[in-house]
Design a protein around this motif. Structure first.
Motif, PDB file in Angstrom:
ATOM      1  N   THR A 276       0.832  -1.208   0.000  1.00  0.00           N
ATOM      2  CA  THR A 276       0.000   0.000   0.000  1.00  0.00           C
ATOM      3  C   THR A 276       0.868   1.261   0.000  1.00  0.00           C
ATOM      4  OG1 THR A 276      -0.275  -0.010   2.417  1.00  0.00           O
ATOM      5  CG2 THR A 276      -1.959  -1.114   1.142  1.00  0.00           C
ATOM      6  N   SER A 277       1.989   1.218   0.715  1.00  0.00           N
ATOM      7  CA  SER A 277       2.884   2.387   0.719  1.00  0.00           C
ATOM      8  C   SER A 277       3.535   2.603  -0.644  1.00  0.00           C
ATOM      9  CB  SER A 277       3.984   2.219   1.773  1.00  0.00           C
ATOM     10  OG  SER A 277       3.534   2.656   3.030  1.00  0.00           O
ATOM     11  N   PHE A 278       4.026   1.514  -1.250  1.00  0.00           N
ATOM     12  CA  PHE A 278       4.624   1.646  -2.592  1.00  0.00           C
ATOM     13  C   PHE A 278       3.586   2.229  -3.556  1.00  0.00           C
ATOM     14  CE2 PHE A 278       7.384  -2.198  -1.314  1.00  0.00           C
ATOM     15  CZ  PHE A 278       8.505  -1.427  -1.069  1.00  0.00           C
ATOM     16  N   ALA A 279       2.381   1.701  -3.502  1.00  0.00           N
ATOM     17  CA  ALA A 279       1.343   2.144  -4.450  1.00  0.00           C
ATOM     18  C   ALA A 279       0.923   3.587  -4.167  1.00  0.00           C
ATOM     19  CB  ALA A 279       0.132   1.207  -4.381  1.00  0.00           C
ATOM     20  N   LEU A 280       0.895   3.968  -2.890  1.00  0.00           N
ATOM     21  CA  LEU A 280       0.531   5.346  -2.550  1.00  0.00           C
ATOM     22  C   LEU A 280       1.607   6.315  -3.039  1.00  0.00           C
ATOM     23  CD1 LEU A 280      -1.490   7.201  -1.142  1.00  0.00           C
ATOM     24  CD2 LEU A 280      -0.310   6.778   1.020  1.00  0.00           C
ATOM     25  N   ALA A 281       2.858   5.923  -2.875  1.00  0.00           N
ATOM     26  CA  ALA A 281       3.949   6.753  -3.394  1.00  0.00           C
ATOM     27  C   ALA A 281       3.812   6.914  -4.905  1.00  0.00           C
ATOM     28  CB  ALA A 281       5.296   6.115  -3.041  1.00  0.00           C
ATOM     29  N   ASN A 282       3.555   5.817  -5.609  1.00  0.00           N
ATOM     30  CA  ASN A 282       3.425   5.899  -7.063  1.00  0.00           C
ATOM     31  C   ASN A 282       2.215   6.747  -7.476  1.00  0.00           C
ATOM     32  OD1 ASN A 282       5.731   4.450  -7.484  1.00  0.00           O
ATOM     33  ND2 ASN A 282       4.703   2.498  -7.866  1.00  0.00           N
TER      34      ASN A 282
ATOM     35  N   LYS B   5       4.081  14.691 -11.549  1.00  0.00           N
ATOM     36  CA  LYS B   5       4.517  15.020 -12.904  1.00  0.00           C
ATOM     37  C   LYS B   5       3.825  16.273 -13.408  1.00  0.00           C
ATOM     38  CE  LYS B   5       5.624  10.301 -14.269  1.00  0.00           C
ATOM     39  NZ  LYS B   5       5.114   9.104 -14.957  1.00  0.00           N
ATOM     40  N   GLU B   6       2.565  16.434 -12.969  1.00  0.00           N
ATOM     41  CA  GLU B   6       1.804  17.598 -13.437  1.00  0.00           C
ATOM     42  C   GLU B   6       2.019  18.824 -12.561  1.00  0.00           C
ATOM     43  OE1 GLU B   6      -2.303  16.333 -13.520  1.00  0.00           O
ATOM     44  OE2 GLU B   6      -1.634  14.330 -14.068  1.00  0.00           O
ATOM     45  N   ASP B   7       2.406  18.586 -11.321  1.00  0.00           N
ATOM     46  CA  ASP B   7       2.350  19.702 -10.379  1.00  0.00           C
ATOM     47  C   ASP B   7       3.359  19.521  -9.255  1.00  0.00           C
ATOM     48  OD1 ASP B   7       1.800  21.672  -8.616  1.00  0.00           O
ATOM     49  OD2 ASP B   7      -0.340  21.290  -8.483  1.00  0.00           O
ATOM     50  N   ASN B   8       4.449  20.259  -9.325  1.00  0.00           N
ATOM     51  CA  ASN B   8       5.506  20.110  -8.333  1.00  0.00           C
ATOM     52  C   ASN B   8       5.155  20.674  -6.967  1.00  0.00           C
ATOM     53  OD1 ASN B   8       8.076  18.793  -9.080  1.00  0.00           O
ATOM     54  ND2 ASN B   8       7.813  20.049 -10.903  1.00  0.00           N
ATOM     55  N   ALA B   9       4.204  21.600  -6.938  1.00  0.00           N
ATOM     56  CA  ALA B   9       3.886  22.288  -5.679  1.00  0.00           C
ATOM     57  C   ALA B   9       3.340  21.338  -4.629  1.00  0.00           C
ATOM     58  CB  ALA B   9       2.868  23.388  -5.929  1.00  0.00           C
ATOM     59  N   ILE B  10       2.866  20.188  -5.077  1.00  0.00           N
ATOM     60  CA  ILE B  10       2.137  19.298  -4.176  1.00  0.00           C
ATOM     61  C   ILE B  10       2.934  18.931  -2.924  1.00  0.00           C
ATOM     62  CG2 ILE B  10       2.833  17.123  -5.282  1.00  0.00           C
ATOM     63  CD1 ILE B  10      -0.126  16.289  -5.097  1.00  0.00           C
ATOM     64  N   PHE B  11       4.248  18.836  -3.058  1.00  0.00           N
ATOM     65  CA  PHE B  11       5.033  18.324  -1.944  1.00  0.00           C
ATOM     66  C   PHE B  11       5.419  19.365  -0.909  1.00  0.00           C
ATOM     67  CE2 PHE B  11       5.609  14.892  -4.977  1.00  0.00           C
ATOM     68  CZ  PHE B  11       5.062  13.892  -4.190  1.00  0.00           C
ATOM     69  N   GLU B  12       5.183  20.628  -1.233  1.00  0.00           N
ATOM     70  CA  GLU B  12       5.399  21.636  -0.197  1.00  0.00           C
ATOM     71  C   GLU B  12       4.484  21.362   0.989  1.00  0.00           C
ATOM     72  OE1 GLU B  12       5.588  25.791  -1.280  1.00  0.00           O
ATOM     73  OE2 GLU B  12       5.541  25.209  -3.394  1.00  0.00           O
TER      74      GLU B  12
END
Lengths: 283, 283
Positions: free
Chosen positions: A191-197, A204-211
């Motif tokens: 589940t963690s691997f799949a959530l990361a993916n 790919k579409e939006d870098n801001a997400i990880f802030e």
């Protein structure tokens, strides 16, 4: 009990943490490290995890106890040849995440009884000797499988070691272990691997997400950093159980999806209230 | 800046943690607690989270700043009536997990500009005033949405508070916020709830399974203890985004399933190596 010369084969996260505990508890007179990676051995020496590095054959010839902490595919490869070389006093035990196929691989080996199959239930998403954690195994569970297939003195030695490092011990048939491990450990990794993916696909579409990454996200996705060379062999060896649990998990996720699609928020509340029952299990 | 009288409406996990930070940072002269639960108010007084308990109308009449930390469905219900009662100096802000529908609900309100929409990105799986954590918000991100729809002095006040409690601030459109929150926070909760239900389903057959629960399991499933009365309204208000992410997540899980079914371990390795890229994001 007299202190033992103990070889640890695979001086990474698990083997290194075991070395730290053995050192701290005065169980070993010498800890000998064996590893396919010379860099790992150097690091383990530098960190004081091991007293000496040896190749496998020399370690077998020089140790009372041989502990295996390598990926489960390598375990199946080398356990028979290790048993070929041990005498009737030496003890071999493994610390791998799957049990059934390993036990099958040595079922008819003349030295089968010198081997004890075990799985200390602890790990992190990191690997290598620098990932070793002191006190890691304390108050965790260790499963000892098919103990009646091993000599009593060998089981006693392994039990002594796990007791000294603070683990509570559970005996279990290898089939039952592998099923339970699928539910308690292996599915969490998938589940963690799949959530990361899932999130990386979006990134790919939006870098801001990880802030915005928050504590809850880190907690559910941290296992996605785990070593693929350790986990692919686990999933492969425990394929049938992991597939069963994964199918059940997808079924459960689809219930949440159906609630949202149909805007059935009463049932959504029920599903979450049911999930809350996990409080009984994890404090 | 002169110390302010601050009302916190909803003195639970988030409101209580905010009260602790406000106290610690000397921002407030008085902290007034408002809560539908008299027991919560008693607890918050006993814990020293708040200086005084009041009903909502009295708190509005007596405070400079009104902070809302209640479930997002309640937020939409009461925000318009709070704005009905504030003057042109008072500031209202929310700390909820969804933004678009709340902002829509007051779009044409004559006091819209006294309201600032925000989302401090922190939480735990616990709830109630006893779940409040000191220092919780430090070094975390807070999103401020549609700031240009608020008066400058109101935004400045809210920014001042978040700065004083140590949060780094991100401005974002409400639509973008809700999409990102679905990926970074909401989906993690759904996967945890579903994982808990997967394992609880199995437990019906076999009670022994939980003797083995390990750190990895606890970490991925801990969010499953989260309060349904908080989360159902979040999923409901952010339904379209959550459904999109959930569909993507199920697609990703099915890739793992297909690898196992077809015994395609090379592709399984690739999927896990890709997941490892999450290391760029979470340390």
């Amino acid at each position: 009990m007299e202190r033992k010369r103990i070889a640890i084969v695979g001086i990474g996260l698990i083997g290194g943490s075991m070395a730290l505990q053995l050192n701290a508890n005065g169980i070993a007179s010498n800890i000998i490290g064996v590893d396919a990676s010379p860099a790992h051995l150097q690091k383990a020496l530098a960190l004081g995890l091991i007293d000496e590095a040896m190749d496998l054959d020399k370690a077998i010839a020089n140790c009372d106890v041989i502990a295996l902490a390598i990926p489960v595919d390598k375990m199946i490869e080398i356990l028979p040849s290790i048993l070929d070389k041990v005498n009737d006093k030496q003890v071999v035990f493994d610390m791998g995440s799957t049990k059934h196929l390993l036990i099958e691989a040595v079922r008819n080996h003349p030295k089968r009884k010198r081997f004890v199959a075990s799985h200390p239930m602890w790990g992190t998403e990191y690997s290598g000797p620098e990932a070793a954690v002191k006190g890691a195994f304390e108050n965790k569970a260790v499963v000892i499988c098919n103990a009646s297939d091993s000599d009593e003195d060998a089981v006693a030695m392994v039990r002594f070691i796990y007791k000294k490092i603070g683990m509570h011990q559970i005996e279990m048939d290898a089939y039952a272990h592998d099923l339970h491990a699928a539910y308690i450990s292996h599915i969490s990794h998938i589940t963690s691997f799949a959530l990361a993916n899932t999130v990386l696909e979006k990134e790919k579409e939006d870098n801001a997400i990880f802030e915005l990454a928050s504590g809850g996200f880190e907690s559910t996705v941290r296992l996605a950093k785990s070593n693929p060379n350790m986990w692919v062999p686990i999933f492969r060896q425990n394929r049938d159980n992991v597939l069963d649990v994964l199918n059940e998990h997808i079924t459960q996720l689809k219930k949440f999806k159906a609630c949202l699609e149909k805007e059935n928020y009463d049932y959504l509340l029920e599903l979450i209230e049911n999930a809350n029952k996990i409080r009984r299990i994890i404090k």
